[in-house]
Design a protein around this motif. Structure first.
Motif, short mmCIF file in Angstrom:
data_model
loop_
_atom_site.label_atom_id
_atom_site.label_comp_id
_atom_site.label_asym_id
_atom_site.label_seq_id
_atom_site.Cartn_x
_atom_site.Cartn_y
_atom_site.Cartn_z
N GLY A 59 8.45 0.19 -1.46
CA GLY A 59 9.14 0.77 -0.30
C GLY A 59 8.93 0.05 1.01
O GLY A 59 9.23 0.60 2.08
N ILE A 60 8.42 -1.18 0.97
CA ILE A 60 8.23 -1.96 2.20
C ILE A 60 9.55 -2.63 2.58
O ILE A 60 10.22 -3.22 1.72
N PRO A 61 9.96 -2.56 3.87
CA PRO A 61 11.19 -3.23 4.30
C PRO A 61 11.16 -4.72 3.96
O PRO A 61 10.10 -5.34 3.88
N GLY A 62 12.34 -5.28 3.76
CA GLY A 62 12.41 -6.64 3.27
C GLY A 62 12.14 -7.72 4.30
O GLY A 62 11.73 -8.82 3.95
N SER A 63 12.39 -7.46 5.58
CA SER A 63 12.26 -8.52 6.57
C SER A 63 11.94 -7.97 7.94
O SER A 63 12.08 -6.77 8.20
N TYR A 76 2.54 2.64 3.29
CA TYR A 76 2.07 1.75 4.34
C TYR A 76 0.55 1.64 4.36
O TYR A 76 0.01 0.54 4.50
N VAL A 77 -0.14 2.77 4.25
CA VAL A 77 -1.60 2.69 4.33
C VAL A 77 -2.18 1.99 3.10
O VAL A 77 -3.16 1.24 3.21
N SER A 78 -1.58 2.21 1.93
CA SER A 78 -2.08 1.56 0.72
C SER A 78 -1.86 0.05 0.77
O SER A 78 -2.71 -0.73 0.33
N VAL A 79 -0.73 -0.36 1.32
CA VAL A 79 -0.45 -1.80 1.48
C VAL A 79 -1.42 -2.42 2.47
O VAL A 79 -1.82 -3.59 2.33
N ASN A 80 -1.85 -1.67 3.46
CA ASN A 80 -2.88 -2.15 4.39
C ASN A 80 -4.15 -2.50 3.64
O ASN A 80 -4.75 -3.56 3.84
N ALA A 81 -4.57 -1.61 2.73
CA ALA A 81 -5.78 -1.87 1.94
C ALA A 81 -5.64 -3.14 1.10
O ALA A 81 -6.57 -3.95 1.00
N VAL A 82 -4.47 -3.33 0.50
CA VAL A 82 -4.23 -4.53 -0.30
C VAL A 82 -4.32 -5.79 0.57
O VAL A 82 -4.92 -6.80 0.19
N ASN A 83 -3.73 -5.73 1.76
CA ASN A 83 -3.82 -6.87 2.66
C ASN A 83 -5.26 -7.17 3.06
O ASN A 83 -5.65 -8.33 3.16
N HIS A 84 -6.03 -6.14 3.32
CA HIS A 84 -7.43 -6.36 3.68
C HIS A 84 -8.13 -7.24 2.66
O HIS A 84 -8.85 -8.18 3.02
N VAL A 85 -7.94 -6.93 1.38
CA VAL A 85 -8.72 -7.67 0.37
C VAL A 85 -8.13 -9.02 0.06
O VAL A 85 -8.88 -9.97 -0.26
N GLY A 142 1.06 -1.13 8.30
CA GLY A 142 1.18 -1.52 6.91
C GLY A 142 2.52 -2.14 6.58
O GLY A 142 2.61 -3.05 5.73
N SER A 143 3.57 -1.67 7.24
CA SER A 143 4.89 -2.24 7.03
C SER A 143 4.94 -3.68 7.52
O SER A 143 5.42 -4.58 6.82
N GLY A 144 4.42 -3.92 8.72
CA GLY A 144 4.39 -5.28 9.25
C GLY A 144 3.58 -6.21 8.38
O GLY A 144 3.99 -7.36 8.11
N ALA A 201 4.37 -15.57 -4.43
CA ALA A 201 4.99 -14.98 -3.25
C ALA A 201 6.16 -14.08 -3.64
O ALA A 201 6.29 -12.95 -3.14
N ASP A 202 7.00 -14.55 -4.54
CA ASP A 202 8.16 -13.76 -4.97
C ASP A 202 7.72 -12.50 -5.71
O ASP A 202 8.32 -11.42 -5.54
N GLY A 203 6.67 -12.62 -6.52
CA GLY A 203 6.18 -11.46 -7.27
C GLY A 203 5.62 -10.39 -6.36
O GLY A 203 5.87 -9.19 -6.55
N VAL A 204 4.86 -10.81 -5.35
CA VAL A 204 4.32 -9.85 -4.38
C VAL A 204 5.45 -9.22 -3.58
O VAL A 204 5.44 -8.01 -3.33
N ARG A 205 6.44 -10.02 -3.18
CA ARG A 205 7.58 -9.49 -2.43
C ARG A 205 8.33 -8.44 -3.26
O ARG A 205 8.71 -7.38 -2.73
N THR A 206 8.52 -8.70 -4.54
CA THR A 206 9.20 -7.74 -5.40
C THR A 206 8.40 -6.45 -5.53
O THR A 206 8.97 -5.35 -5.45
N TRP A 207 7.10 -6.57 -5.71
CA TRP A 207 6.25 -5.37 -5.81
C TRP A 207 6.30 -4.56 -4.53
O TRP A 207 6.45 -3.33 -4.57
N LEU A 208 6.20 -5.23 -3.41
CA LEU A 208 6.24 -4.54 -2.12
C LEU A 208 7.58 -3.83 -1.93
O LEU A 208 7.63 -2.68 -1.47
N LYS A 209 8.66 -4.49 -2.29
CA LYS A 209 9.98 -3.87 -2.16
C LYS A 209 10.08 -2.65 -3.07
O LYS A 209 10.61 -1.61 -2.68
N ASP A 210 9.56 -2.77 -4.29
CA ASP A 210 9.57 -1.63 -5.22
C ASP A 210 8.77 -0.45 -4.67
O ASP A 210 9.12 0.71 -4.93
#
Length: 399
Positions: free
Chosen positions: A347-351, A203-212, A292-294, A336-345
């Protein structure tokens, strides 16, 4: 990769608006910081932290010893929760004022540090409240000095001027940004983060990715923010899988922490837009939702919306997680699909439905995105017009 030439046990001094100590063992720099505080005439501090991580990581023992050695008294406020509230900040300030605190030492992730920054404002401005600050009834120009001891690799708040606190009665989660709350000192020690559970690591690492991703595509983005964004995504893509597999891997923690710090600097310069403006209502309504999950859940829909107007930037920045993107606007769905797949891999919830949201919540979320203080300003920085219709479409795509 150049990373192999870096000695992660050598404490680097990263000079932003804050002096950040980065490296394994950087927590020991609290002794030098305490000496400096004493020289400045500081004899009492307020410590803001959560309920247990400051103890479990060993950070508190180091801080307490350094303060004691230098004759600096402390008031400990250890009630900060994820998504801290204005009431918690006011309670911490009262404790700090009772203890005549002249500095705030914040130990934790974004929540304790943001609460500490907010308390620092109020300690320097008696008579004001956290609600005054977060409803923008009062715009501060001063705060007591802040020392940020970071325990997660996600927010970047230890090196920037931002803080976020929730006004619970309105389900508002506003953000503030003032020069007076740049920390004087920051400590980024990856050894303090090896006990982060796997889901929090993600979650925290995904937060950093969203920031940039936001900071490199706002209306005020620059070559600097794009450069930082590329490096942050590269580092997270490389080292997050390693940290997931081996939580104690200090090299992985070091580079995820470095990426988080860079991301904090990146959005300090390029600011944010859709993702954070739309996530804050989510965790404002459901404080138990990990930030980060949201962010991860709504990110793919946002990339699809903005790709056409920032295709060259996003193709470049996203290359480590979605290779082969081009400047062709038709690649929006692929991105969008590629990022969604990476996030799912990762461990981010799907929806959003996975997090307890439903169709009936969309109208309220859209309203909060435009009514929460500060969020409309972020939406105004988006690279496309942030109409209620666009915001609703993004929320519905995330469901």
């Amino acid at each position: 990769m150049w990373e192999k030439y870096i000695n992660i046990e050598q404490i680097a001094e990263i000079r932003t608006r804050s002096l950040c100590y980065l490296g394994v063992g950087a927590i020991d720099k609290i002794e030098d910081i305490a000496v400096d505080l004493k020289k400045r005439g500081i004899d009492s501090v307020l410590v803001t932290t959560g309920k247990g991580s400051h103890i479990k990581t060993g950070a508190w023992e180091k801080v307490k010893a350094a303060l004691g050695k230098n004759g600096i008294a402390y008031t400990l406020y250890d009630k900060v929760t994820p998504n801290p509230t204005v009431d918690q900040v006011d309670e911490a300030v009262k404790a700090g004022m009772d203890g005549k605190a002249k500095v705030v030492i914040a130990i934790g992730g974004g929540s304790p540090i943001d609460a500490g920054k907010s308390a620092a404002i109020l300690l320097a401005n008696p008579g004001k409240t956290a609600r005054d600050v977060y409803t923008f009834a009062f715009k501060p120009e001063k705060a007591v000095p802040i020392v940020a001891i970071n325990l997660t690799h996600g927010t970047g708040t230890e090196v920037n001027r931002f803080a976020v606190v929730t006004i619970t009665e309105n389900e508002f989660k506003p953000a503030i940004a003032y020069d007076c709350i740049y920390p004087l000192y920051a400590i980024d020690d990856p050894a303090l983060m090896t006990k982060l559970p796997e889901h929090q690591t993600v979650y925290v690492s995904v937060n950093a990715v969203n920031h940039v991703i936001e900071a490199c595509t706002t209306l005020v983005a620059s070559p600097y923010t794009i450069m930082l964004a590329k490096e942050v995504v590269r580092l997270v893509a490389r080292y997050l899988p390693i940290a997931k597999k081996d939580a104690s891997n200090l090299e992985a923690r070091y580079y995820l922490l470095y990426a988080s710090m860079l991301a904090g600097i990146c959005f300090d310069n390029g600011l944010l837009h859709f993702t954070h403006a739309l996530e804050h209502p989510l965790s404002g309504v459901k404080p138990e939702l990990a930030h980060g999950s949201g962010l991860g859940i709504i990110l793919p829909g946002i990339i699809k919306e903005i790709y056409a107007c920032r295709a060259s930037v996003l193709a470049d920045v996203l290359a480590p997680i979605v290779p082969g993107l081009t400047e062709d606007h038709a690649d929006a769905g692929k991105a969008a699909d590629g990022v969604r797949t990476w996030l799912k891999d990762m461990g981010i919830p799907g929806s959003l439905k996975d997090e307890g949201f439903a169709e009936k919540d969309v109208e309220r979320l859209v309203k909060l995105a435009f009514e929460t203080p500060s969020l409309k300003g972020l939406l105004g920085l988006a690279p496309i017009e942030a109409t209620p219709e666009v915001v609703e479409r993004i929320y519905r795509a995330a469901l």
